[in-house]
Design a protein around this motif. Structure first.
Motif, mmCIF file in Angstrom:
data_model
loop_
_atom_site.group_PDB
_atom_site.id
_atom_site.type_symbol
_atom_site.label_atom_id
_atom_site.label_comp_id
_atom_site.label_asym_id
_atom_site.label_seq_id
_atom_site.Cartn_x
_atom_site.Cartn_y
_atom_site.Cartn_z
ATOM 1 N N THR A 147 0.843 -1.205 0.000
ATOM 2 C CA THR A 147 0.000 0.000 0.000
ATOM 3 C C THR A 147 0.873 1.248 0.000
ATOM 4 O O THR A 147 0.589 2.232 -0.700
ATOM 5 C CB THR A 147 -0.927 -0.002 1.233
ATOM 6 N N VAL B 293 -7.905 9.290 -4.970
ATOM 7 C CA VAL B 293 -7.603 7.941 -4.479
ATOM 8 C C VAL B 293 -6.510 7.999 -3.411
ATOM 9 O O VAL B 293 -6.581 7.319 -2.380
ATOM 10 C CB VAL B 293 -7.182 7.025 -5.648
ATOM 11 N N GLY C 261 -8.042 9.061 -0.351
ATOM 12 C CA GLY C 261 -8.855 7.972 0.188
ATOM 13 C C GLY C 261 -8.001 7.009 1.011
ATOM 14 O O GLY C 261 -8.404 6.578 2.101
ATOM 15 N N LEU C 262 -6.816 6.703 0.517
ATOM 16 C CA LEU C 262 -5.907 5.812 1.255
ATOM 17 C C LEU C 262 -5.598 6.379 2.639
ATOM 18 O O LEU C 262 -5.616 5.665 3.643
ATOM 19 C CB LEU C 262 -4.598 5.653 0.478
ATOM 20 N N ALA D 294 -8.861 -1.875 -3.130
ATOM 21 C CA ALA D 294 -9.878 -0.830 -3.256
ATOM 22 C C ALA D 294 -9.296 0.385 -3.991
ATOM 23 O O ALA D 294 -9.950 0.966 -4.861
ATOM 24 C CB ALA D 294 -10.366 -0.413 -1.869
ATOM 25 N N ALA D 295 -8.073 0.751 -3.658
ATOM 26 C CA ALA D 295 -7.438 1.914 -4.292
ATOM 27 C C ALA D 295 -7.196 1.662 -5.776
ATOM 28 O O ALA D 295 -7.438 2.540 -6.615
ATOM 29 C CB ALA D 295 -6.119 2.233 -3.586
ATOM 30 N N ALA E 106 -10.581 1.843 -7.483
ATOM 31 C CA ALA E 106 -11.074 3.228 -7.513
ATOM 32 C C ALA E 106 -10.316 4.053 -8.549
ATOM 33 O O ALA E 106 -10.910 4.860 -9.276
ATOM 34 C CB ALA E 106 -10.925 3.855 -6.123
ATOM 35 N N GLN E 107 -9.000 3.846 -8.646
ATOM 36 C CA GLN E 107 -8.213 4.593 -9.632
ATOM 37 C C GLN E 107 -8.648 4.252 -11.051
ATOM 38 O O GLN E 107 -8.774 5.129 -11.921
ATOM 39 C CB GLN E 107 -6.726 4.303 -9.437
ATOM 40 N N CYS F 17 -11.818 9.610 -3.961
ATOM 41 C CA CYS F 17 -11.696 9.423 -2.515
ATOM 42 C C CYS F 17 -12.858 8.574 -1.984
ATOM 43 O O CYS F 17 -12.646 7.598 -1.247
ATOM 44 C CB CYS F 17 -11.681 10.796 -1.850
ATOM 45 N N CYS G 291 -12.586 4.942 -3.113
ATOM 46 C CA CYS G 291 -11.542 4.222 -2.377
ATOM 47 C C CYS G 291 -12.045 3.821 -0.981
ATOM 48 O O CYS G 291 -11.845 2.680 -0.541
ATOM 49 C CB CYS G 291 -10.288 5.095 -2.288
ATOM 50 N N SER H 118 -12.981 0.001 0.105
ATOM 51 C CA SER H 118 -12.207 -0.542 1.230
ATOM 52 C C SER H 118 -13.124 -1.205 2.248
ATOM 53 O O SER H 118 -12.863 -2.323 2.712
ATOM 54 C CB SER H 118 -11.423 0.578 1.932
#
Lengths: 568, 50
Positions: free
Chosen positions: A115, A493, A496-497, A515-516, A519-520, A542, A545, A549
């Motif tokens: 990550t 994104v 969002g992380l 999830a990231a 989402a990207q 965001c 993500c 998640s």
């Protein structure tokens, strides 16, 4: 430019770069090189944060934006103060407590290495590309001003910033930022004063503002809910909040500016300094552009402000006819404005309304002729660059300012370019070293001297990459838009992380990682298939993500190490 | 994996050392109020000149 201009230009730009290199030539500590001096106060941090964000594009494109579209762009910054409050309260204390060099180290500690590498990779991708675009902007100015080859200017400015950034690292960056901001402030103030003095007799600031307002240039706020409108209060507050939160909270070029310093207090006050001043500052720069619009209603000006491009293509009689038509339209517009000002002073409402309508019609005609000129350029050469608003302010500088001041304003562009570039290069070098090189060479991590050498090499390599990219960045018609769009695609994104890391305690590394990635991909597909304001992609990326998640965490098998029983 | 961090209450409680402000929350409220004032002023500006 004459000798006085050259003295001012070289004295400030090369002088500041040389001073930064000389003062930091003895930096031996890895922490100082990557995070800056531990005695740095809030003023320096605040100016450094401001100088990092305000690139040459800020002082080049934004007056052009005010000239062309009015001051509504200021709404883009409405989310910034709110974002900085969140960064102060949540992000900054955590970065300092964990004593990290980069924001992505925090993700590695909170989740896992993949990550961390994903976030650092997204940063390197978008910032690495943006850094090439931002070095291109001042190069256009300088090549226009001096008639130098564009490529030579790109290489010269690139080398200058590489030298002091590689030499002194983050400390040199912060040190030079202070002086560069002083040059920028003095220059912009000079330009505003000269502009106000050059307005026609009797018009003054208030009269000029009324003319600009009547011609639609001073609508600072728009509460419309229409999602296709690019700048509204809502896109500014919500989209701008997410963009600013991503930028200030997760972009290493900004994080690196405030995680060092004497204490948490200094970092926080530096950020609050920006929260208070940023919107007024952008307003003044946009207002300068709107007042330039009024100024050019009374002063001769070209139909197309990028004269080099115009001369390259405007060869036949059709272009001469457009120029003549434009001159005539400007004269009519000027008469209509004077008539409206007189009608306004007469207190005759009907006369005022009629004169206003005539003025607006005349202004529209001038605008239509400018559009016709651009169409003619495209007809002559489909690859012709038709956006000339970036050239409005520099045209004013070169034709209206006294000698000495011209050099100062060119120095403003250089200073702004170097200041943002230096932060970006330092951040790219730091992230590559700390998040990637150390990850793949763990044995080298313990050797500070070796880390320093590697960080210097990566910083220099990113500088060379930026210069090479800038040499091919001519396609970027509207530079500030290009950078903001690029940022919006990736920043959501990335944010969002971090928000998952800070606020969703049960989500594990694998869930947030996949999830990231999803989402990207979603944001990229949406960008190419939808027509919505680009700031919304910050929010969409965001939100996607975070939602993905939570959903993935619900279906993934629980992990023993995912328990949240102890605080980090 | 480290669990999500908790808010650092000590850093919030520490006085900011700015005259007139006893807590960081006070400074944040001031900045938020300043933001609202700026938006109001810009709205007034738009109303006057547009």
């Amino acid at each position: 430019m004459n000798v006085a201009d050259w003295v001012v230009l070289l004295g400030t730009i090369v002088g500041i770069a040389a001073y930064g290199s000389w003062r930091t030539r003895h930096v031996r500590s890895l922490s100082t090189y990557l995070r800056g001096n531990t005695s740095t106060g809030w003023g320096t941090i605040g100016l450094s944060v401001m100088a990092t964000q305000a690139s040459a594009i800020t002082y080049l494109s934004i007056p052009g934006q005010g000239f062309e579209s009015g001051i509504g762009f200021v709404q883009n910054y409405f989310g910034l103060p709110l974002a900085l409050i969140i960064v102060c309260a949540v992000f900054l204390p955590m970065y300092r407590r964990l004593n990290v060099y980069t924001a992505y180290e925090f993700l590695g500690q909170r989740f896992d290495e993949k990550t961390r590498l994903l976030a650092a990779g997204l940063f390197l991708l978008q910032r690495g590309l943006a850094t090439g675009v931002t070095i291109y902007a001042p190069a256009i100015i300088i090549s226009t001003v001096l008639g130098w080859p564009l490529d030579l200017v790109i290489v010269f400015t690139g080398l200058l910033v590489i030298v002091y950034t590689v030499t002194g690292g983050s400390e040199a960056v912060a040190l030079t930022h202070k002086w560069q901001m002083a040059v920028i402030s003095a220059g912009m103030l000079t330009a505003m004063v000269v502009l106000l003095l050059r307005l026609p007799d009797g018009l003054g600031f208030t009269g000029a503002a009324h003319v600009a307002g009547a011609l639609g240039k001073l609508q600072a706020v728009d509460f419309s809910l229409d999602p296709s409108r690019r700048y509204t209060v809502w896109t500014g507050v919500f989209g701008g909040l997410f963009l600013s939160l991503s930028y200030f909270g997760t972009d290493q070029s900004q994080v690196q500016r405030y995680i060092g310093g004497a204490s948490l207090r200094e970092g926080r006050l530096g950020l609050m300094f920006n929260a208070v001043l940023k919107i007024p500052m952008q307003f003044v720069i946009l207002l300068l552009g709107a007042l330039l619009f009024v100024f050019y209603q009374f002063a001769p000006h070209p139909v197309f402000f990028n004269q080099a491009e115009w001369r390259r293509h405007a060869q036949d009689g059709r272009f001469r006819a457009i120029e003549a038509e434009h001159a005539s339209a400007v004269a009519q517009s000027q008469s209509a404005i004077r008539a409206w000002l007189q009608a306004r002073a007469s207190d005759d409402t009907a006369r005022e309304a009629s004169a206003r309508a005539a003025m607006v019609t005349a202004s529209h005609r001038t605008h239509a002729i400018r559009a016709e000129a651009k169409a003619a350029l495209v007809a002559a050469d489909p690859r012709a660059k038709t956006k000339d608003s970036d050239y409005v302010f520099i045209t004013f500088i070169l034709t209206q300012l006294p000698h000495g001041a011209v050099g100062l304003l060119v120095a403003v562009m250089f200073a702004a370019a170097l200041s943002s570039k230096a932060s970006e290069l330092a951040a790219l070098g730091t992230t590559t070293t700390i998040d990637f090189w150390r990850h793949f060479r763990p044995l080298g991590a313990a050797d500070d001297a070796r880390n320093m050498r590697v960080a210097r090499r990566f910083t220099a390599l990113w500088g060379v990459f930026a210069v090479a990219f800038a040499l091919f960045a001519g396609f970027a018609e509207n530079l500030i838009e290009a950078i903001n769009i690029l940022g919006s695609i990736f920043y959501g994104v990335l944010l969002g992380l971090f928000l998952v890391a800070f606020f969703l305690r049960r989500v594990s590394g694998s869930a947030v990682f996949f999830a990231a990635v999803t989402a990207q991909a979603l944001v990229i597909v949406m960008y190419f298939s939808l027509n919505i304001g680009y700031l919304w992609y910050n929010l969409i990326g965001c939100a996607a993500c975070i939602a993905f998640s939570v959903a993935l965490q619900a279906v993934l098998p629980p992990r023993a190490d995912a328990d949240e029983g102890h605080a980090g | 994996m480290t669990p999500a961090p908790r808010p650092d209450e000590r850093s919030e409680a520490a006085p900011p050392g700015v005259p007139g402000f006893g807590t960081w929350r006070g400074i944040y409220l001031f900045v938020f109020g300043w933001f609202l004032l700026v938006v109001i002023l810009l709205s007034v500006f738009t109303g006057i000149f547009s």
